[in-house]
Scaffold this motif. Structure first.
Motif, PDB file in Angstrom:
ATOM      1  N   HIS A  34       2.272  -0.376   4.214  1.00 49.79           N
ATOM      2  CA  HIS A  34       1.632  -1.786   4.529  1.00 49.79           C
ATOM      3  C   HIS A  34       1.030  -2.651   3.955  1.00 49.79           C
ATOM      4  CE1 HIS A  34       0.937  -3.580   8.291  1.00 49.79           C
ATOM      5  NE2 HIS A  34      -0.564  -4.449   8.543  1.00 49.79           N
ATOM      6  N   CYS A  44      -4.766   1.522   6.746  1.00 48.60           N
ATOM      7  CA  CYS A  44      -5.543   2.991   6.310  1.00 48.60           C
ATOM      8  C   CYS A  44      -6.603   2.461   5.472  1.00 48.60           C
ATOM      9  CB  CYS A  44      -4.154   3.585   5.549  1.00 48.60           C
ATOM     10  SG  CYS A  44      -4.404   3.112   3.722  1.00 48.60           S
ATOM     11  N   CYS A  75       0.835   3.771   1.619  1.00 47.15           N
ATOM     12  CA  CYS A  75       1.372   4.302   3.482  1.00 47.15           C
ATOM     13  C   CYS A  75       2.184   3.151   3.513  1.00 47.15           C
ATOM     14  CB  CYS A  75      -0.162   3.544   4.481  1.00 47.15           C
ATOM     15  SG  CYS A  75      -0.749   2.410   4.667  1.00 47.15           S
ATOM     16  N   CYS A 113       0.368  -0.995  -0.022  1.00 51.09           N
ATOM     17  CA  CYS A 113      -0.318   0.231  -0.250  1.00 51.09           C
ATOM     18  C   CYS A 113       1.413   1.457   0.060  1.00 51.09           C
ATOM     19  CB  CYS A 113      -0.416   0.174   1.529  1.00 51.09           C
ATOM     20  SG  CYS A 113      -2.134   1.080   1.226  1.00 51.09           S
ATOM     21  N   CYS A 163      -5.726  -2.757   2.566  1.00 52.50           N
ATOM     22  CA  CYS A 163      -5.156  -2.911   3.911  1.00 52.50           C
ATOM     23  C   CYS A 163      -5.828  -2.261   4.820  1.00 52.50           C
ATOM     24  CB  CYS A 163      -4.582  -1.384   3.431  1.00 52.50           C
ATOM     25  SG  CYS A 163      -2.951  -0.655   4.623  1.00 52.50           S
TER      26      CYS A 163
HETATM   27 ZN   LIG Z   1      -2.036   1.423   3.661  1.00 50.11          ZN
END
Ligand SMILES: [Zn+2]
Length: 135
Positions: free
Chosen positions: A9, A37, A7, A5, A34
């Motif tokens: 993750h 987020c 972010c 992702c 994810c």
């Molecule tokens: Zn994420």
């Protein structure tokens, strides 16, 4: 089958119901999601079929429920893989079983001289071939 992702993750594959125009429910659409987020996106491999399906529904669709796994092989395979009784079967085995099943059907369709059916089965086989889980 994993994707990162934005972010940072790891995203995992889930089957989700997509609601279109507040009326049409499309079940079992494979998406990446994810847990950190909550971002999600449709798998690249099914994007084309999904947008084609939505295009066919037109601008003012009737209320309906569409099982995506019946029109898309990758969704079908993931759907099979998430069924309880197959939870311990490796995805590779599920893919292999499905390919064998489709090849049997293709043989049957060809021996019946049913060209549209043969073409439909070939299309399904090619959906598996380009699916990332088959490689
Ligand atoms: Zn994420």
């Amino acid at each position: 089958m994993e994707k990162r992702c934005s972010c940072g993750h790891t995203m995992s594959i889930r089957l989700r119901t997509v609601i279109f125009s507040n009326k049409v429910k499309i079940d079992n659409v494979p998406i990446y999601s994810c847990v950190r987020c909550d971002r999600s996106e449709v798998l690249q491999d099914v994007k084309q079929e999904l947008s084609e399906l939505i295009r066919q529904l037109g601008r003012n669709p009737e209320s309906q429920h569409i099982p995506f796994q019946e029109t898309n092989e990758l969704a079908f395979l993931l759907f099979e893989a998430t069924k309880k009784e197959r939870a311990h079967t490796p995805v590779e085995q599920i893919v292999k079983d499905r390919v064998n099943e489709l090849l049997d059907l293709l043989l049957l369709a060809q021996s019946l001289g049913d060209e549209p059916w043969s073409n439909e089965i070939r299309e399904r086989l090619s959906q598996i071939a380009k699916g990332s889980i088959a490689t």
